[in-house]
Motif scaffolding. Sequence first.
Motif, mmCIF file in Angstrom:
data_model
loop_
_atom_site.group_PDB
_atom_site.id
_atom_site.type_symbol
_atom_site.label_atom_id
_atom_site.label_comp_id
_atom_site.label_asym_id
_atom_site.label_seq_id
_atom_site.Cartn_x
_atom_site.Cartn_y
_atom_site.Cartn_z
ATOM 1 N N PHE A 181 0.813 -1.209 0.000
ATOM 2 C CA PHE A 181 0.000 0.000 0.000
ATOM 3 C C PHE A 181 0.848 1.261 0.000
ATOM 4 C CE2 PHE A 181 -2.752 -3.359 1.248
ATOM 5 C CZ PHE A 181 -3.954 -3.044 0.631
ATOM 6 N N ASP A 182 0.232 2.337 -0.471
ATOM 7 C CA ASP A 182 0.912 3.600 -0.707
ATOM 8 C C ASP A 182 0.649 4.546 0.460
ATOM 9 O OD1 ASP A 182 2.049 5.857 -1.680
ATOM 10 O OD2 ASP A 182 0.740 6.078 -3.421
ATOM 11 N N ASP A 183 1.651 4.729 1.309
ATOM 12 C CA ASP A 183 1.482 5.615 2.461
ATOM 13 C C ASP A 183 1.226 7.061 2.039
ATOM 14 O OD1 ASP A 183 1.765 3.606 4.278
ATOM 15 O OD2 ASP A 183 3.927 3.843 4.483
ATOM 16 N N LYS A 184 1.579 7.377 0.801
ATOM 17 C CA LYS A 184 1.389 8.749 0.313
ATOM 18 C C LYS A 184 -0.013 8.949 -0.262
ATOM 19 C CE LYS A 184 6.291 8.989 -0.874
ATOM 20 N NZ LYS A 184 7.280 9.087 -1.974
ATOM 21 N N ASN A 185 -0.877 7.954 -0.083
ATOM 22 C CA ASN A 185 -2.255 8.055 -0.558
ATOM 23 C C ASN A 185 -2.365 8.463 -2.027
ATOM 24 O OD1 ASN A 185 -3.783 7.088 1.523
ATOM 25 N ND2 ASN A 185 -4.003 9.062 2.528
ATOM 26 N N LYS A 186 -2.078 7.486 -2.867
ATOM 27 C CA LYS A 186 -2.221 7.617 -4.320
ATOM 28 C C LYS A 186 -1.202 8.564 -4.946
ATOM 29 C CE LYS A 186 -6.481 7.398 -5.955
ATOM 30 N NZ LYS A 186 -7.906 7.718 -6.208
ATOM 31 N N LYS A 187 -0.088 8.812 -4.271
ATOM 32 C CA LYS A 187 0.957 9.656 -4.840
ATOM 33 C C LYS A 187 2.006 8.836 -5.595
ATOM 34 C CE LYS A 187 -0.726 13.463 -3.131
ATOM 35 N NZ LYS A 187 -1.348 14.471 -4.012
ATOM 36 N N GLN A 188 2.018 7.517 -5.349
ATOM 37 C CA GLN A 188 2.945 6.651 -6.078
ATOM 38 C C GLN A 188 2.605 6.703 -7.568
ATOM 39 O OE1 GLN A 188 5.567 4.189 -5.139
ATOM 40 N NE2 GLN A 188 5.779 4.392 -7.355
ATOM 41 N N ARG A 189 3.569 7.054 -8.396
ATOM 42 C CA ARG A 189 3.314 7.186 -9.828
ATOM 43 C C ARG A 189 3.287 5.812 -10.499
ATOM 44 N NH1 ARG A 189 7.249 11.544 -12.362
ATOM 45 N NH2 ARG A 189 5.735 11.348 -14.074
ATOM 46 N N ALA A 190 2.457 5.687 -11.519
ATOM 47 C CA ALA A 190 2.298 4.420 -12.240
ATOM 48 C C ALA A 190 3.390 4.278 -13.292
ATOM 49 C CB ALA A 190 0.917 4.359 -12.876
ATOM 50 N N LEU A 191 4.613 4.056 -12.809
ATOM 51 C CA LEU A 191 5.773 3.929 -13.687
ATOM 52 C C LEU A 191 6.498 2.625 -13.395
ATOM 53 C CD1 LEU A 191 7.188 7.573 -13.366
ATOM 54 C CD2 LEU A 191 5.829 6.646 -15.263
ATOM 55 N N GLY A 192 7.313 2.179 -14.357
ATOM 56 C CA GLY A 192 8.087 0.959 -14.152
ATOM 57 C C GLY A 192 7.171 -0.232 -13.942
ATOM 58 N N ARG A 193 7.440 -1.018 -12.910
ATOM 59 C CA ARG A 193 6.623 -2.209 -12.650
ATOM 60 C C ARG A 193 5.193 -1.840 -12.264
ATOM 61 N NH1 ARG A 193 6.461 -4.195 -7.050
ATOM 62 N NH2 ARG A 193 6.214 -6.268 -7.941
ATOM 63 N N TYR A 194 4.968 -0.592 -11.868
ATOM 64 C CA TYR A 194 3.629 -0.144 -11.486
ATOM 65 C C TYR A 194 2.842 0.434 -12.665
ATOM 66 C CZ TYR A 194 5.879 -0.263 -6.887
ATOM 67 O OH TYR A 194 6.561 -0.650 -5.767
ATOM 68 N N SER A 195 3.385 0.378 -13.853
ATOM 69 C CA SER A 195 2.795 1.055 -15.007
ATOM 70 C C SER A 195 1.375 0.577 -15.315
ATOM 71 C CB SER A 195 3.669 0.825 -16.245
ATOM 72 O OG SER A 195 3.074 1.404 -17.390
ATOM 73 N N ASN A 196 0.552 1.522 -15.799
ATOM 74 C CA ASN A 196 -0.797 1.181 -16.257
ATOM 75 C C ASN A 196 -0.782 0.446 -17.593
ATOM 76 O OD1 ASN A 196 -2.273 2.395 -14.133
ATOM 77 N ND2 ASN A 196 -2.068 4.407 -15.085
ATOM 78 N N ILE A 197 0.277 0.619 -18.360
ATOM 79 C CA ILE A 197 0.333 0.106 -19.728
ATOM 80 C C ILE A 197 1.190 -1.156 -19.787
ATOM 81 C CG2 ILE A 197 0.816 0.682 -22.134
ATOM 82 C CD1 ILE A 197 -1.230 2.517 -20.833
ATOM 83 N N THR A 198 0.671 -2.197 -20.425
ATOM 84 C CA THR A 198 1.471 -3.407 -20.609
ATOM 85 C C THR A 198 2.622 -3.109 -21.574
ATOM 86 O OG1 THR A 198 0.003 -4.125 -22.400
ATOM 87 C CG2 THR A 198 -0.478 -4.955 -20.196
ATOM 88 N N PRO A 199 3.744 -3.831 -21.454
ATOM 89 C CA PRO A 199 4.892 -3.572 -22.333
ATOM 90 C C PRO A 199 4.557 -3.625 -23.821
ATOM 91 C CG PRO A 199 5.563 -4.966 -20.516
ATOM 92 C CD PRO A 199 4.067 -4.835 -20.423
ATOM 93 N N LYS A 254 1.793 -2.658 -24.993
ATOM 94 C CA LYS A 254 0.853 -1.538 -25.188
ATOM 95 C C LYS A 254 -0.551 -1.984 -25.609
ATOM 96 C CE LYS A 254 4.343 1.994 -26.128
ATOM 97 N NZ LYS A 254 5.452 1.197 -25.576
ATOM 98 N N LYS A 255 -0.895 -3.237 -25.338
ATOM 99 C CA LYS A 255 -2.220 -3.735 -25.714
ATOM 100 C C LYS A 255 -3.285 -3.462 -24.654
ATOM 101 C CE LYS A 255 -0.785 -7.412 -28.884
ATOM 102 N NZ LYS A 255 -0.841 -8.872 -29.180
ATOM 103 N N ILE A 256 -2.859 -3.291 -23.395
ATOM 104 C CA ILE A 256 -3.827 -3.105 -22.312
ATOM 105 C C ILE A 256 -3.410 -1.931 -21.438
ATOM 106 C CG2 ILE A 256 -4.815 -4.119 -20.213
ATOM 107 C CD1 ILE A 256 -4.625 -6.840 -21.500
ATOM 108 N N ASP A 257 -4.391 -1.128 -21.078
ATOM 109 C CA ASP A 257 -4.210 -0.043 -20.119
ATOM 110 C C ASP A 257 -5.054 -0.390 -18.890
ATOM 111 O OD1 ASP A 257 -4.222 2.250 -18.603
ATOM 112 O OD2 ASP A 257 -4.600 3.617 -20.273
ATOM 113 N N TRP A 258 -4.394 -0.727 -17.779
ATOM 114 C CA TRP A 258 -5.111 -1.174 -16.579
ATOM 115 C C TRP A 258 -5.942 -0.061 -15.944
ATOM 116 C CZ3 TRP A 258 -5.178 -6.079 -16.954
ATOM 117 C CH2 TRP A 258 -4.055 -6.801 -17.357
#
Length: 312
Positions: free
Chosen positions: A67-85, A87-91
Motif C-alpha cells: 500500500f501507498d502511504d502517500k495516498n495515491k501519490k505513487q506514480r504508475a511507472l516501471g513495474r507499477y505502469s498502467n500500460i502493458t509492455p 501496449k495492448k492493455i491499459d489497466w
Amino acid sequence: MKTLRKKGIALFLIFLVMGLILAIYAVEEDYDTSDFIKSKDLKIEKKSPKLTQQHLKYSMQKKKVLFDDKNKKQRALGRYSNITPDKKIDWSVVDLEGKCDIPGADEMFGYKKKTLEMFDKISIDGKKITLPMTFEDLGKGYKEFENIDYIKISEEKQPFIIKNTKNNYYIKVVNVELIHNDGHTEDAFEKYIDVYNKDYFIIQLTAESRTKKIYGLETQGFDSYFAKADLRVDNIGVGNTFNEMYAKFGEPSMAFLSGKGRCVVYQGVNKQGNIYTISFYSKSIKEGKDTIYPKPNVITDIEVYLGAGAFF
C-alpha cells in the motif's frame, strides 16, 4: 448482450453482499450443538478471538509492501505502469473484455484455455494444491473441522466461531444466502470459512456443505485483509503487479472496477461445464475512517474458485 451481462453480474454481487451483511452478527446465546458438531474437541466460541500480536505485526509488514502511504501519490511507472509492455492493455481503463479461445464455449464470457492450465499450477506456501480439496489437505491440524455438519449451520445461528480445543485452531463460518429475482431467499450449499491457527489468519475458504470439499480460496477474510498462507498461481501472487501477471498469462477474460479497486479475471470452462475462475484484485482497505490505497496495479488479493455446478 455485453450490457446485460455486466448488469447481471452487478445485481448478483449486490444481492450476494446484501445476504452476507444480513448474515454477519455475533452468537449471543448458547445453542445445542450436538446435532452438527461431531467431535468432543470442537466447541463454539461466542465471539471472534482477537487477532494475535504476531498476525498484527505480519499485517503491518504486508501493508508497507502493498500500500501507498502517500495516498495515491505513487506514480504508475516501471513495474507499477498502467500500460502493458506490448501496449495492448491499459489497466487504468475500467472495462476490458477478452476474446474467448475455447471452441464451442459461450464467447460472451471470454473463456481462456490458459485458465485450465493455470489451475494446475496453484500452490499454497510452495506446495501444489488441487481443487476441490479437503481440510486435511490444508494441514493435519485442520482435519478436525471435517467433523461438522455444515448443512445444519443456518442463517439464524451465524457466524459460528468453532474452536479446536486441542490445538487452539479455529474457523469462522458464514452462510451464503441466495436472493432470487422474485425476492424469496434460501440458503446456498456454500459456506465461507475463515481459517485460523493459534497465531495467524491463514486463508478464507469456500466449502460445499454436503461434501465438506473446498472449491475456493481467497487471501482476504472477514476480520483480516492479510492471509498468512501464500496463495500463488504459477508463482504469481499478492505483491506482484498486473503487468507481471500479464507477462505470464497473457490477455485476461475480463477486467473491471470492483468495489474498492480493480479486478482482473481469468476464466475457463471444460467439457463437463465446470467453470474455473482466478481473480486478481488491486483494492483499497479501510483503517478506521481512513482509506488506504494500494500501490498502482499491485495485486493485494487473490481468489481461485472452481464452479463445479454442485452448490445450487
